[in-house]
Design a protein around this motif. Structure first.
Motif, PDB file in Angstrom:
ATOM      1  N   PRO A 208       0.814  -1.225   0.000  1.00 49.05           N
ATOM      2  CA  PRO A 208       0.000   0.000   0.000  1.00 49.05           C
ATOM      3  C   PRO A 208       0.843   1.268   0.000  1.00 49.05           C
ATOM      4  CG  PRO A 208      -0.288  -1.237   2.050  1.00 49.05           C
ATOM      5  CD  PRO A 208       0.478  -2.107   1.124  1.00 49.05           C
ATOM      6  N   VAL A 209       2.029   1.212   0.602  1.00 51.51           N
ATOM      7  CA  VAL A 209       2.888   2.402   0.632  1.00 51.51           C
ATOM      8  C   VAL A 209       3.424   2.697  -0.769  1.00 51.51           C
ATOM      9  CG1 VAL A 209       4.952   3.438   1.626  1.00 51.51           C
ATOM     10  CG2 VAL A 209       3.493   1.988   3.034  1.00 51.51           C
ATOM     11  N   VAL A 210       3.826   1.650  -1.497  1.00 46.25           N
ATOM     12  CA  VAL A 210       4.301   1.865  -2.875  1.00 46.25           C
ATOM     13  C   VAL A 210       3.201   2.515  -3.705  1.00 46.25           C
ATOM     14  CG1 VAL A 210       5.042   0.757  -5.005  1.00 46.25           C
ATOM     15  CG2 VAL A 210       5.920  -0.063  -2.840  1.00 46.25           C
ATOM     16  N   VAL A 211       2.016   1.917  -3.671  1.00 44.95           N
ATOM     17  CA  VAL A 211       0.922   2.412  -4.507  1.00 44.95           C
ATOM     18  C   VAL A 211       0.565   3.850  -4.134  1.00 44.95           C
ATOM     19  CG1 VAL A 211      -1.489   2.075  -5.139  1.00 44.95           C
ATOM     20  CG2 VAL A 211       0.008   0.101  -4.876  1.00 44.95           C
ATOM     21  N   GLY A 212       0.441   4.108  -2.824  1.00 51.55           N
ATOM     22  CA  GLY A 212       0.059   5.443  -2.365  1.00 51.55           C
ATOM     23  C   GLY A 212       1.118   6.478  -2.689  1.00 51.55           C
ATOM     24  N   MET A 213       2.389   6.119  -2.470  1.00 56.58           N
ATOM     25  CA  MET A 213       3.450   7.107  -2.678  1.00 56.58           C
ATOM     26  C   MET A 213       3.704   7.383  -4.150  1.00 56.58           C
ATOM     27  SD  MET A 213       4.497   8.672  -0.126  1.00 56.58           S
ATOM     28  CE  MET A 213       6.155   9.318  -0.283  1.00 56.58           C
ATOM     29  N   VAL A 214       3.542   6.367  -5.006  1.00 56.64           N
ATOM     30  CA  VAL A 214       3.694   6.629  -6.443  1.00 56.64           C
ATOM     31  C   VAL A 214       2.650   7.651  -6.873  1.00 56.64           C
ATOM     32  CG1 VAL A 214       3.384   5.641  -8.738  1.00 56.64           C
ATOM     33  CG2 VAL A 214       4.787   4.453  -7.072  1.00 56.64           C
ATOM     34  N   LYS A 215       1.429   7.449  -6.404  1.00 56.33           N
ATOM     35  CA  LYS A 215       0.367   8.391  -6.739  1.00 56.33           C
ATOM     36  C   LYS A 215       0.655   9.761  -6.129  1.00 56.33           C
ATOM     37  CE  LYS A 215      -4.670   8.532  -6.982  1.00 56.33           C
ATOM     38  NZ  LYS A 215      -4.666   9.193  -8.279  1.00 56.33           N
ATOM     39  N   GLY A 216       1.131   9.757  -4.870  1.00 58.90           N
ATOM     40  CA  GLY A 216       1.398  11.018  -4.190  1.00 58.90           C
ATOM     41  C   GLY A 216       2.542  11.797  -4.832  1.00 58.90           C
ATOM     42  N   LEU A 217       3.616  11.094  -5.192  1.00 58.30           N
ATOM     43  CA  LEU A 217       4.766  11.784  -5.788  1.00 58.30           C
ATOM     44  C   LEU A 217       4.441  12.281  -7.194  1.00 58.30           C
ATOM     45  CD1 LEU A 217       7.650   9.411  -4.620  1.00 58.30           C
ATOM     46  CD2 LEU A 217       7.144  11.692  -3.769  1.00 58.30           C
ATOM     47  N   ARG A 218       3.401  11.680  -7.803  1.00 58.85           N
ATOM     48  CA  ARG A 218       2.989  12.151  -9.128  1.00 58.85           C
ATOM     49  C   ARG A 218       1.827  13.126  -9.040  1.00 58.85           C
ATOM     50  NH1 ARG A 218       3.726   6.479 -12.305  1.00 58.85           N
ATOM     51  NH2 ARG A 218       5.926   6.775 -12.771  1.00 58.85           N
ATOM     52  N   ALA A 219       1.448  13.528  -7.826  1.00 54.28           N
ATOM     53  CA  ALA A 219       0.294  14.403  -7.653  1.00 54.28           C
ATOM     54  C   ALA A 219       0.490  15.811  -8.237  1.00 54.28           C
ATOM     55  CB  ALA A 219      -0.086  14.497  -6.178  1.00 54.28           C
ATOM     56  N   PRO A 220       1.712  16.406  -8.201  1.00 54.37           N
ATOM     57  CA  PRO A 220       1.856  17.758  -8.751  1.00 54.37           C
ATOM     58  C   PRO A 220       1.453  17.796 -10.220  1.00 54.37           C
ATOM     59  CG  PRO A 220       3.816  17.145  -7.527  1.00 54.37           C
ATOM     60  CD  PRO A 220       2.980  15.915  -7.631  1.00 54.37           C
ATOM     61  N   ASP A 221       0.658  18.826 -10.604  1.00 54.28           N
ATOM     62  CA  ASP A 221       0.216  18.879 -11.996  1.00 54.28           C
ATOM     63  C   ASP A 221       1.311  19.491 -12.877  1.00 54.28           C
ATOM     64  OD1 ASP A 221       0.119  21.593 -11.551  1.00 54.28           O
ATOM     65  OD2 ASP A 221      -2.034  21.604 -11.158  1.00 54.28           O
ATOM     66  N   LEU A 251       0.593   9.625   1.641  1.00 54.70           N
ATOM     67  CA  LEU A 251       1.437   8.796   2.495  1.00 54.70           C
ATOM     68  C   LEU A 251       0.663   8.343   3.732  1.00 54.70           C
ATOM     69  CD1 LEU A 251       4.178   7.577   3.298  1.00 54.70           C
ATOM     70  CD2 LEU A 251       4.682   9.716   4.466  1.00 54.70           C
ATOM     71  N   PHE A 252      -0.003   9.278   4.395  1.00 50.40           N
ATOM     72  CA  PHE A 252      -0.661   8.914   5.650  1.00 50.40           C
ATOM     73  C   PHE A 252      -1.804   7.931   5.427  1.00 50.40           C
ATOM     74  CE2 PHE A 252       1.491  12.720   7.248  1.00 50.40           C
ATOM     75  CZ  PHE A 252       2.056  12.157   8.379  1.00 50.40           C
ATOM     76  N   THR A 253      -2.526   8.129   4.318  1.00 48.55           N
ATOM     77  CA  THR A 253      -3.600   7.186   4.017  1.00 48.55           C
ATOM     78  C   THR A 253      -3.033   5.780   3.834  1.00 48.55           C
ATOM     79  OG1 THR A 253      -4.705   8.984   2.887  1.00 48.55           O
ATOM     80  CG2 THR A 253      -5.573   6.783   2.513  1.00 48.55           C
ATOM     81  N   SER A 254      -1.913   5.678   3.098  1.00 50.48           N
ATOM     82  CA  SER A 254      -1.369   4.335   2.881  1.00 50.48           C
ATOM     83  C   SER A 254      -0.709   3.785   4.146  1.00 50.48           C
ATOM     84  CB  SER A 254      -0.409   4.289   1.697  1.00 50.48           C
ATOM     85  OG  SER A 254       0.228   5.503   1.493  1.00 50.48           O
ATOM     86  N   LEU A 255      -0.206   4.663   5.008  1.00 51.03           N
ATOM     87  CA  LEU A 255       0.383   4.178   6.264  1.00 51.03           C
ATOM     88  C   LEU A 255      -0.669   3.479   7.123  1.00 51.03           C
ATOM     89  CD1 LEU A 255       2.892   6.894   7.522  1.00 51.03           C
ATOM     90  CD2 LEU A 255       3.325   4.787   6.272  1.00 51.03           C
ATOM     91  N   LYS A 256      -1.886   4.004   7.099  1.00 49.49           N
ATOM     92  CA  LYS A 256      -2.953   3.372   7.890  1.00 49.49           C
ATOM     93  C   LYS A 256      -3.206   1.954   7.394  1.00 49.49           C
ATOM     94  CE  LYS A 256      -5.474   7.554   9.111  1.00 49.49           C
ATOM     95  NZ  LYS A 256      -6.671   8.337   8.798  1.00 49.49           N
ATOM     96  N   ILE A 257      -3.305   1.805   6.076  1.00 49.65           N
ATOM     97  CA  ILE A 257      -3.534   0.468   5.512  1.00 49.65           C
ATOM     98  C   ILE A 257      -2.338  -0.423   5.800  1.00 49.65           C
ATOM     99  CG2 ILE A 257      -4.071  -0.806   3.401  1.00 49.65           C
ATOM    100  CD1 ILE A 257      -5.059   1.904   2.249  1.00 49.65           C
ATOM    101  N   ALA A 258      -1.122   0.148   5.662  1.00 48.19           N
ATOM    102  CA  ALA A 258       0.095  -0.633   5.873  1.00 48.19           C
ATOM    103  C   ALA A 258       0.173  -1.142   7.306  1.00 48.19           C
ATOM    104  CB  ALA A 258       1.321   0.221   5.544  1.00 48.19           C
TER     105      ALA A 258
END
Lengths: 328, 261
Positions: A208-221, A251-258
């Motif tokens: 979940p951290v990989v998936v969440g952080m990939v999305k998060g690091l790509r969040a800037p438009d 990150l925090f959302t995926s940390l909860k799942i992790a």
């Protein structure tokens, strides 16, 4: 244009929100009551066979009142009644010394240490992989399919193999025997057999951290990335100043799942690890000896542990995002 | 090309390859922008006005012709941080205060702490946001956020300011006010400004030169030199001279559309 500040609007919103929190207690209580009712009814239904068998053997009739009283008070019920589980939990936490092998706190601590260590390993690995995926095209193409594949393998199949492999190479305790003795006099109980459990917990929690952080690091438009280019900012600066801060909510959302996944991993690992300890060990030994109340107590203990751990991350999330000005 | 020319485009072409075939975003664009000019680019969507601005900023790369910025290629100019760029949205970082946002380019460019403070204070004053440095973006109105983003573009003393419809998302009253402030700012700093807009009054009010563009392919159809004085109160927009220039711009826009109407 100095009158355009609109802070008071948010103050009133916050008040509304605390009002909403008060109101949400009623539905929660309703659900709790409903669960208890179903649970008690299920206890009567599932445990009645034993009561009837005992009565038949003794040659007596049982009234409905006696049936209910007996099904809620058996030693080894199929479904223990809620109050039996609560009494068991009370007995094994408050009324037992923490160092006792029968203390739920002792076993909870063992599971907690494996969970937290696995969570940190998994989170660290997850963040590193995500950074690699975002900044390296080869990793972008290659890592994600493997990460997904890793999660399709049933953990219950991998856990025993990993425990055996790590046992044979001697990588089970957190510290080497000599180091542990030098530091603590002997190997502390929770460190025994900690590593395989932590590795399995990490195995479940990195994803979940990989998936969440990939999305998060790509969040800037693209506009925000273009802005960085107009400053002639390098990859390091745009990572540190733009991508990483943008990824915090993800990150925090995926940390909860992790965290929840790490706990599941630790408990599953405890089903095959030795010595038989921890909440998973309690469930296992309970099932060996038909101690259903003990199993349920361990189960509820795990649920409480999960709630506390995830709740802690929630607090951390609120504090961090508020300090960053991202939560209002 | 005079000595004062900062931006010079010659026979500039830019073709995007898309799945539906090539798109001529810019075709044969010739334009010189002198130091201290306020040049507006106006035209319907798809006329290449934003693309031209992005090409100057080296965010797009021309497929033909030459383009020089401060006598360098656009990429070199970008690396030398020759321009500040203001986008249509303020794009302030929500996790930074207004002062923190303005410091962003300064941190990246390696200014010292003391210099950062000094620059932030001076540009905050320049955009009339003094005292708002410690606020977070969500505490400010849209107009104030856009002024903060202009301050951010001004913070590192680039001589060129490129603005891509910076006030496009704001209501007209705020827009008038910001236009007035922008002119004052331009007069004080003597920057060279490239300004994309689709508002005729805005273009005429602000500019020393108005570049009228038309689409398919994106090209320049007319360049209008403004005869308005440098001092421009808002009510200059009711003068005969202003209306005359606005009329010329409208004619230019119509002519550009003529071939497809």
């Amino acid at each position: 244009m100095s009158h355009e500040i609109c802070a008071p609007r948010y103050a009133s919103l916050r008040f509304l929100r605390s009002g909403a929190r008060m109101k949400s207690i009623i539905p929660i209580l309703t659900v709790v009551v409903a669960i208890l009712l179903v649970w008690y009814a299920a206890a009567v239904w599932k445990n009645s066979k034993w009561t009837y068998d005992q009565a038949a053997r003794a040659g007596v009739e049982v009234s409905f009142g006696e049936l209910v009283a007996d099904t809620w008070a058996q030693d080894r019920p199929v479904v223990p009644a809620p109050h039996q589980v609560i009494v068991e939990m009370w007995q094994t936490t408050v009324n037992k010394k923490i160092s006792s092998k029968r203390s739920l706190v002792f076993h909870g601590w063992i599971t907690l240490s494996a969970t937290v260590l696995g969570f940190f390993i998994g989170t660290g690995l997850g963040i590193l992989l995500a950074v690699g995926i975002v900044f390296n095209r080869a990793m972008d193409m290659s890592v994600m399919p493997w990460a997904i594949a890793s999660q399709t393998i049933p953990i219950i199949a991998i856990a025993p193999m990993l425990v055996v492999v790590m046992n044979t190479i001697g990588a089970t305790d957190f510290l080497g025997q000599d180091t542990a003795e030098a530091l603590f006099g002997s190997q502390p109980a929770f460190m025994k057999g900690l590593l395989p459990k932590a590795v399995i917990a990490a195995y479940l929690s990195f994803f979940p951290v990989v998936v969440g952080m990939v999305k998060g690091l790509r969040a800037p438009d693209s506009m925000q990335l273009d802005l960085m280019r107009t400053y002639n900012a390098g990859g390091f600066a745009s990572f540190w100043k733009l991508r990483l801060p943008s990824s915090m909510p993800y990150l925090f959302t995926s940390l909860k799942i992790a965290m929840a996944a790490a706990l599941v991993g630790a408990i599953v690992a405890e089903l095959s690890a030795s010595p038989i300890r921890g909440l998973g060990g309690r469930m296992l030994s309970g099932s060996y000896y038909g101690q259903t109340i003990q199993i349920w107590a361990a189960l509820i203990g795990a649920a409480v542990l999960a709630a506390v751990l995830v709740g802690l991350i929630g607090v951390l999330q609120r504090v961090t995002l508020k300090r960053m000005g991202m939560a209002r | 090309m005079s000595e004062e020319t900062v931006i010079s485009a010659k026979n500039l072409d830019l073709t995007f390859q898309t799945n539906d075939g090539p798109v001529h975003a810019l075709k044969d664009v010739n334009l010189d922008i002198d130091k201290g000019d306020f040049v507006s680019f106006i035209g319907p969507s798809g006329c290449g006005k934003t693309t031209f601005l992005r090409t100057i900023a080296a965010l797009e790369h021309p497929t033909g012709g030459t383009l020089s910025v401060n006598g360098m290629t656009p990429d070199e100019a970008r690396r030398k941080r020759a321009y500040g760029y203001v986008f249509q949205a303020a794009g302030l970082y929500p996790w930074r205060t207004i002062a923190g946002n303005i410091k962003l380019p300064l941190e990246i460019m390696g200014y010292s702490r003391a210099e950062q403070e000094e620059h932030v204070n001076s540009v905050l004053e320049l955009v009339d946001l003094k005292g708002f440095g410690k606020k977070f973006p969500w505490q400010l109105s849209g107009g104030m956020q856009q002024r903060a983003s202009i301050a951010r573009a001004l913070a590192f003393d680039a001589d060129i300011l490129l603005m891509d419809e910076p006030f496009g998302a704001l209501d007209e009253i705020v827009r008038d006010h910001l236009n007035e402030q922008l002119l004052a700012l331009w007069a004080r700093t003597e920057k060279t400004i490239g300004f994309v807009t689709h508002s005729i009054p805005e273009a005429v009010y602000l500019s020393t030169r108005i570049v009228v563009m038309s689409p398919r392919p994106g090209r320049i159809t007319d360049v209008i030199e403004s005869t308005l004085p440098k001092e421009r109160p808002l009510d200059i927009r009711d003068s005969a001279e202003f209306i005359e220039i606005a009329h010329r711009v409208r004619e230019g826009l119509r002519a550009g559309h003529g071939d497809e109407a």
